[in-house]
Write an enzyme that holds these catalytic residues in place. Structure first.
Site, mmCIF file in Angstrom:
data_model
loop_
_atom_site.group_PDB
_atom_site.id
_atom_site.type_symbol
_atom_site.label_atom_id
_atom_site.label_comp_id
_atom_site.label_asym_id
_atom_site.label_seq_id
_atom_site.Cartn_x
_atom_site.Cartn_y
_atom_site.Cartn_z
ATOM 1 N N SER A 8 0.843 -1.186 0.000
ATOM 2 C CA SER A 8 0.000 0.000 0.000
ATOM 3 C C SER A 8 0.879 1.237 0.000
ATOM 4 C CB SER A 8 -0.908 0.014 1.236
ATOM 5 O OG SER A 8 -1.651 1.225 1.285
ATOM 6 N N HIS A 9 0.342 2.323 -0.488
ATOM 7 C CA HIS A 9 1.054 3.597 -0.416
ATOM 8 C C HIS A 9 1.197 4.057 1.035
ATOM 9 C CE1 HIS A 9 0.499 3.723 -4.715
ATOM 10 N NE2 HIS A 9 1.238 4.802 -4.759
ATOM 11 N N SER A 10 0.378 3.532 1.916
ATOM 12 C CA SER A 10 0.415 3.864 3.335
ATOM 13 C C SER A 10 0.919 2.670 4.132
ATOM 14 C CB SER A 10 -0.992 4.239 3.815
ATOM 15 O OG SER A 10 -1.077 4.217 5.212
ATOM 16 N N ASP A 82 -2.332 -1.660 -3.892
ATOM 17 C CA ASP A 82 -3.480 -0.776 -3.792
ATOM 18 C C ASP A 82 -3.717 0.071 -5.051
ATOM 19 O OD1 ASP A 82 -1.387 1.060 -3.336
ATOM 20 O OD2 ASP A 82 -2.173 1.751 -1.415
#
Length: 142
Positions: A8-10, A82
């Site tokens: 995920s980017h997070s 994602d």
């Protein structure tokens, strides 16, 4: 055993998704990876490669969510991503890794849960786990 990587980017989103999937994963290794490596939003190919190697058992697996902390190598790794650039960076990481790894074209949360369930089957393969992850595209919520 087939390992799973959640990209995920997070970083916190990857960890949360992996935590949810781990509820269904039995001894499956699930590696969360996310963020730009500096506390920001993004993805980094080297970090994804490290997670793939850990999910495959090439590393010690000590950061795995659920699953075995150590033990035998996985029979491959299914990677869930994602958004856009995560796909590109995961592609690069798959190419860099010596582990057999494939990217599932699936919604990341539902796909990770489906993959975790599928990976508990003793006869699971990378392809069977990826297929189950990708079948999550058809899940209706209402």
């Amino acid at each position: 055993m087939v390992g799973i990587v959640v990209v995920s980017h997070s970083e916190s989103a990857a960890e949360g998704i992996a935590e949810i999937a781990a509820e269904m994963a039995g001894d499956t290794r699930i590696e969360p990876v996310g963020g730009d490596g500096k506390g920001g939003i993004g993805t980094v190919p080297d970090a994804i490669e490290t997670a793939i190697d850990a999910a495959a058992g090439s590393e010690d697996g000590s950061d795995a969510v659920g699953g075995e902390e150590d033990g035998g190598d996985a029979d491959g790794v299914v990677v869930l991503v994602d958004l856009g650039s995560a796909v590109m960076n995961a592609d690069v990481a798959v190419e860099m890794s010596d582990a057999e790894a494939v990217i599932a074209d699936a919604p990341v949360l539902e796909g990770a849960v489906n993959a975790a369930v599928a990976a508990t089957d003793p006869s699971a393969t990378v392809e069977s786990v990826r297929e189950q992850a990708e079948s999550a595209r058809d899940i209706e919520k209402l």
